[in-house]
Design a protein around this motif. Structure first.
Motif, PDB file in Angstrom:
ATOM      1  N   GLU A 172      -6.448   3.289   7.406  1.00 18.65           N
ATOM      2  CA  GLU A 172      -7.580   2.325   8.260  1.00 18.65           C
ATOM      3  C   GLU A 172      -6.553   2.556   9.332  1.00 18.65           C
ATOM      4  O   GLU A 172      -7.380   2.832  10.021  1.00 18.65           O
ATOM      5  CB  GLU A 172      -8.495   1.608   8.128  1.00 18.65           C
ATOM      6  N   ARG A 200     -16.657  -2.689  15.845  1.00 16.03           N
ATOM      7  CA  ARG A 200     -16.527  -3.101  14.012  1.00 16.03           C
ATOM      8  C   ARG A 200     -15.731  -2.639  13.055  1.00 16.03           C
ATOM      9  O   ARG A 200     -14.748  -3.164  11.996  1.00 16.03           O
ATOM     10  CB  ARG A 200     -17.838  -2.990  13.382  1.00 16.03           C
ATOM     11  N   ARG A 201     -15.593  -1.542  12.941  1.00 12.75           N
ATOM     12  CA  ARG A 201     -14.087  -0.734  12.430  1.00 12.75           C
ATOM     13  C   ARG A 201     -12.323  -1.678  12.543  1.00 12.75           C
ATOM     14  O   ARG A 201     -11.723  -2.622  11.799  1.00 12.75           O
ATOM     15  CB  ARG A 201     -13.731   0.411  12.384  1.00 12.75           C
ATOM     16  N   TYR A 226      -9.373   0.565  22.871  1.00 15.41           N
ATOM     17  CA  TYR A 226     -11.299   0.385  23.083  1.00 15.41           C
ATOM     18  C   TYR A 226     -12.021   0.137  24.035  1.00 15.41           C
ATOM     19  O   TYR A 226     -12.783   0.639  24.797  1.00 15.41           O
ATOM     20  CB  TYR A 226     -11.197   0.309  21.750  1.00 15.41           C
ATOM     21  N   ARG A 262     -13.635  -5.293  11.018  1.00 16.80           N
ATOM     22  CA  ARG A 262     -12.675  -5.215   9.830  1.00 16.80           C
ATOM     23  C   ARG A 262     -11.373  -4.592   9.344  1.00 16.80           C
ATOM     24  O   ARG A 262     -10.688  -5.924   8.098  1.00 16.80           O
ATOM     25  CB  ARG A 262     -14.027  -4.304   9.156  1.00 16.80           C
ATOM     26  N   HIS A 289      -7.188  -2.461  19.663  1.00 14.53           N
ATOM     27  CA  HIS A 289      -8.729  -3.396  20.256  1.00 14.53           C
ATOM     28  C   HIS A 289      -8.666  -2.610  21.847  1.00 14.53           C
ATOM     29  O   HIS A 289      -9.129  -3.088  22.838  1.00 14.53           O
ATOM     30  CB  HIS A 289      -8.186  -4.150  19.435  1.00 14.53           C
ATOM     31  N   LYS A 316     -21.033   8.042  21.198  1.00 15.15           N
ATOM     32  CA  LYS A 316     -22.453   7.107  20.620  1.00 15.15           C
ATOM     33  C   LYS A 316     -21.485   7.278  19.179  1.00 15.15           C
ATOM     34  O   LYS A 316     -21.190   6.096  18.634  1.00 15.15           O
ATOM     35  CB  LYS A 316     -23.031   7.769  20.112  1.00 15.15           C
ATOM     36  N   GLU A 317     -20.292   7.461  19.039  1.00 18.11           N
ATOM     37  CA  GLU A 317     -18.999   7.695  17.789  1.00 18.11           C
ATOM     38  C   GLU A 317     -18.266   6.752  17.979  1.00 18.11           C
ATOM     39  O   GLU A 317     -17.594   5.972  17.796  1.00 18.11           O
ATOM     40  CB  GLU A 317     -18.078   9.254  17.703  1.00 18.11           C
ATOM     41  N   GLN A 318     -18.047   6.350  19.476  1.00 18.31           N
ATOM     42  CA  GLN A 318     -17.142   4.469  19.636  1.00 18.31           C
ATOM     43  C   GLN A 318     -18.139   3.252  19.329  1.00 18.31           C
ATOM     44  O   GLN A 318     -17.801   2.200  18.943  1.00 18.31           O
ATOM     45  CB  GLN A 318     -17.253   4.720  21.042  1.00 18.31           C
ATOM     46  N   SER A 319     -19.423   3.044  19.298  1.00 18.75           N
ATOM     47  CA  SER A 319     -20.470   2.512  18.554  1.00 18.75           C
ATOM     48  C   SER A 319     -19.722   1.696  17.105  1.00 18.75           C
ATOM     49  O   SER A 319     -19.845   0.104  17.739  1.00 18.75           O
ATOM     50  CB  SER A 319     -21.580   2.862  18.168  1.00 18.75           C
ATOM     51  N   ASP A 320     -19.416   2.207  16.804  1.00 20.46           N
ATOM     52  CA  ASP A 320     -18.577   1.759  14.945  1.00 20.46           C
ATOM     53  C   ASP A 320     -17.544   0.944  15.093  1.00 20.46           C
ATOM     54  O   ASP A 320     -16.772   1.013  14.161  1.00 20.46           O
ATOM     55  CB  ASP A 320     -18.616   2.800  14.090  1.00 20.46           C
ATOM     56  N   MET A 321     -16.358   1.897  16.158  1.00 19.48           N
ATOM     57  CA  MET A 321     -14.627   1.449  16.357  1.00 19.48           C
ATOM     58  C   MET A 321     -14.818  -0.084  16.347  1.00 19.48           C
ATOM     59  O   MET A 321     -13.529  -0.623  15.632  1.00 19.48           O
ATOM     60  CB  MET A 321     -14.339   1.842  17.869  1.00 19.48           C
TER      61      MET A 321
END
Length: 312
Positions: free
Chosen positions: A140, A161-162, A232, A165, A229, A154-159
């Protein structure tokens, strides 16, 4: 009850004992009241019971943290006596079964089994259970590090949170592994080689090396996630800056249009049918051309200044 057939050390594994059963075990094995108290305190408040080794007259007691399928940590207790070992846990786990399979394979080759070696095998199996989780974290982390500066829109919206986690899992593994090396050191120093055994001490040293390697890897993953982080947030900041610049350019162009159109609209608006137009009594179109020329010069001047200042 698990034991080696014949004249070998005994091993009793107890899962989720009741207070009455613990009192019975205390009487039979002469377990110190402080040990029993710490066990039940570890069930009620798992976070307050740390991994440790304590030496008593009849046994030495080890507290090791492991986790279930949901990565929820719980304590695994080992009471090592000269003649055998008593293990107690309040959650179902496969560690005793895995060690029993390992013992059955070694006994066939005439391996001299001791309570200290069973203790080592249990701690080693608990330590090995961290390896698959750390491998998943490694995959990961590598995926996040490769994608954090590549994903757009939009692909960055989940980054985010990943990353959150992954860092949570890394911190959980660090917290569970941080004290295991100290437990092994304390086990050898406080208990002593005469009780652990020189050969078994070498096995415990292998556990310590394994734990230190995993800790170093987890610390590296934590630094990688921290860098990801930051990257990002930096990429998001760059995108926001670019969007603001694009918006400022649009606003500047609209301002230029307003600067051109408002004065012209003001001039033409004054010359309605109830306003006398300069030169309308003269039979000539010179006034008209003069006004058009002045308006064209005004527009040209505004556009020239806007281009000169980089607004167009």
């Amino acid at each position: 009850m698990l034991s080696r057939p014949g004249s070998g050390p005994w091993w009793i594994d107890v899962e989720s004992p009741t207070p009455q059963e613990m009192r019975m075990l205390s009487r039979v094995f002469h377990i110190h009241p402080l040990t029993v108290e710490d066990m039940f305190q570890g069930v009620e408040c798992p976070q307050e019971t740390r991994e440790k080794v304590e030496l008593f007259a009849a046994y030495y007691w080890i507290v090791v943290k492991t986790f279930d399928d949901e990565l929820t940590p719980f304590n695994f207790y080992l009471l090592v006596f000269p003649e055998g070992i008593l293990t107690i846990h309040f959650e179902p786990t496969l560690h005793p079964t895995n060690v029993l399979k390992r013992i059955s394979q070694l006994v066939d080759y005439g391996f001299a089994l001791t309570p200290s070696w069973i203790c080592y095998a249990l701690i080693d199996d608990i330590t090995d259970s961290y390896t698959p989780v750390i491998r998943l974290i490694e995959g990961e982390v590598e995926s996040i590090d490769d994608l954090v500066l590549v994903l757009k829109g939009k692909e960055q919206s989940d980054m985010l949170r990943r990353i959150g986690r992954a860092r949570k899992q890394v911190m959980l593994m660090l917290r569970l592994l941080a004290t295991k090396s100290d437990v092994v050191k304390t086990l050898i120093k406080r208990v002593g080689l005469e009780k652990v055994g020189a050969d078994t001490a070498l096995y415990f040293g292998d556990i310590q090396d394994h734990v230190l390697t995993m800790l170093q890897n987890l610390q590296f993953y934590d630094k990688t996630l921290a860098r990801a982080h930051s990257n990002y947030l930096a990429s998001i900041s760059i995108e926001i800056t670019q969007s603001n610049e694009a918006m400022n350019n649009v606003v500047a162009k609209l301002t230029i249009v307003a600067t051109v159109m408002v004065p012209l609209n003001l001039i033409t608006g004054l010359w309605g049918m109830n306003v006398k137009v300069p030169g309308q009594d003269i039979d000539s179109e010179n006034w008209f051309y003069m006004i058009i020329t002045a308006m064209a010069c005004f527009v040209g001047t505004v556009l020239f200044l806007a281009r000169r200042n980089g607004l167009l």
